[in-house]
Design an enzyme around this catalytic site. Structure first.
Site, short mmCIF file in Angstrom:
data_model
loop_
_atom_site.label_atom_id
_atom_site.label_comp_id
_atom_site.label_asym_id
_atom_site.label_seq_id
_atom_site.Cartn_x
_atom_site.Cartn_y
_atom_site.Cartn_z
N ASP A 127 9.50 11.28 -2.53
CA ASP A 127 10.14 10.04 -2.08
C ASP A 127 11.31 10.32 -1.14
OD1 ASP A 127 10.60 7.31 -1.79
OD2 ASP A 127 11.89 7.20 -3.55
N CYS B 114 -8.27 3.99 7.21
CA CYS B 114 -9.10 3.31 6.23
C CYS B 114 -10.22 2.53 6.94
CB CYS B 114 -8.24 2.36 5.39
SG CYS B 114 -7.52 1.00 6.34
N CYS C 182 -10.74 -3.34 6.84
CA CYS C 182 -11.39 -4.61 6.52
C CYS C 182 -10.44 -5.80 6.66
CB CYS C 182 -11.96 -4.57 5.10
SG CYS C 182 -10.70 -4.43 3.81
N CYS D 170 -6.05 -6.48 2.93
CA CYS D 170 -4.65 -6.33 2.51
C CYS D 170 -3.76 -7.31 3.27
CB CYS D 170 -4.18 -4.89 2.71
SG CYS D 170 -4.39 -4.22 4.37
N CYS E 281 -1.88 -10.70 1.59
CA CYS E 281 -0.44 -10.52 1.47
C CYS E 281 0.27 -11.84 1.76
CB CYS E 281 0.04 -9.43 2.43
SG CYS E 281 1.83 -9.21 2.47
N CYS F 12 8.59 -8.12 3.05
CA CYS F 12 7.75 -7.53 2.01
C CYS F 12 8.26 -7.92 0.62
CB CYS F 12 7.76 -6.01 2.17
SG CYS F 12 6.98 -5.11 0.83
N CYS G 159 5.23 -5.00 -5.86
CA CYS G 159 4.08 -5.87 -5.60
C CYS G 159 2.82 -5.01 -5.45
CB CYS G 159 4.31 -6.69 -4.33
SG CYS G 159 2.95 -7.81 -3.93
N CYS H 45 -1.68 -5.87 -2.11
CA CYS H 45 -2.49 -5.18 -1.10
C CYS H 45 -3.37 -4.11 -1.73
CB CYS H 45 -1.62 -4.59 0.00
SG CYS H 45 -0.48 -3.29 -0.54
N CYS I 61 -7.82 -4.21 -2.18
CA CYS I 61 -8.40 -3.17 -1.31
C CYS I 61 -9.75 -2.71 -1.87
CB CYS I 61 -7.45 -1.99 -1.21
SG CYS I 61 -8.11 -0.60 -0.25
#
Length: 276
Positions: free
Chosen positions: A101, A157, A160, A163, A167, A176, A204, A207, A211
């Site tokens: 992180d 990815c 599609c 997400c 959202c 966000c 949250c 998304c 997926c």
């Protein structure tokens, strides 16, 4: 003691429940803006990247995001990687430093380049086996690996768009839901409405839940993420002082923001329930 030579064989490995790969260090792996961790003092040659899955069937359904329902990944991942650094230093001549992180690297980019997964439109790493329900950590070293798992290009990815479609803020980073839930101080009326609509007090998962690449995601094998799962925090579970809060939730990812943020968010959701 098990040898760790497999880290240099150019293959993705799973070790103690986490996926491991590696890349040669290049400056393009660094974060574009300051704010992450500090690079070690030694001359970094190789980055060992690890993806720690955390999802199980018990992490959903509460008012906490799935990642916050398990033990604090900063602690868990750092402990795993620190132990690995210790073992590596005993087996190899070199220096090793671990991060998660708070890192000088773009962790998703490093993990994708190491072949651990693909870059999702939501900004998350999506692995083939565990989906996007993973925490990323890395070990920086001055040891040059004979082989790495580095990919020539970073894959994306399936795009599609689910997400973004699902959202509440269409993936606007400034609005966000996860970001709002962690903000200190007074929220705007718009931010309050968004938090109420999401029904969350921390983080949250929208998304990720929609997926299709997460549809067959397997549950974690990291034992630290399979015990002491807590999906909901109520107003009655918020201690009266910051000191007591820090002690009670010392092993939770939401602890770092303090008592006031979580208390405010819980009150917002409770108000919404009373007015319905």
């Amino acid at each position: 003691m098990q040898r760790l030579d497999w880290l240099e064989d150019g293959l993705i490995h799973e070790y103690e429940g986490a996926l491991y790969g590696s890349v040669r260090f290049e400056k393009d792996l660094l974060l574009e803006k300051n704010g992450g961790g500090t690079m070690p003092v030694f001359d970094v040659k190789t980055v060992i990247v690890a993806a720690f899955p955390y999802m199980s069937g018990n992490v959903f359904g509460g008012n906490l995001s799935a990642y916050a329902s398990v033990k604090d990944y900063h602690i868990v991942v750092k402990n795993h990687l620190s132990e690995l650094c210790k073992r590596l230093s005993e087996q190899k001549k070199g220096s090793f430093a671990c991060y998660t992180d708070v890192s000088p690297l773009n962790e998703v980019k490093a993990a994708a380049k190491a072949g651990l997964g693909v870059f999702g439109e939501n900004g998350l790493l999506i692995t083939e086996k565990y989906g996007s329900y993973v925490f990323i950590g890395e070990i920086l070293t001055d040891v040059v690996f004979e082989k790495t798992t580095e990919k020539e290009s970073i894959a994306g990815c399936i795009k599609c768009g689910k997400c973004r479609q699902n959202c509440l803020v269409k993936m606007d980073k400034e609005r966000c839901i996860s970001h709002i839930s962690q903000k200190r101080g007074e929220l705007s009326e718009t931010e309050k409405a968004l938090l109420r609509a999401a029904g969350t007090v921390w983080g949250c998962d929208m998304c990720q839940r929609v997926c299709p690449m997460n549809k067959n995601a397997r549950e974690t094998g990291v034992t630290d993420f399979l015990c002491d799962i807590k999906t909901t925090v109520t107003a009655q579970e918020i201690p009266e002082t910051n000191k007591l809060f820090a002690e009670k939730y010392k092993d939770r990812a939401f602890n770092w923001r303090g008592r006031a943020v979580l208390k405010r968010n819980i009150e917002l959701l409770n108000e919404a329930e009373r007015t319905q």
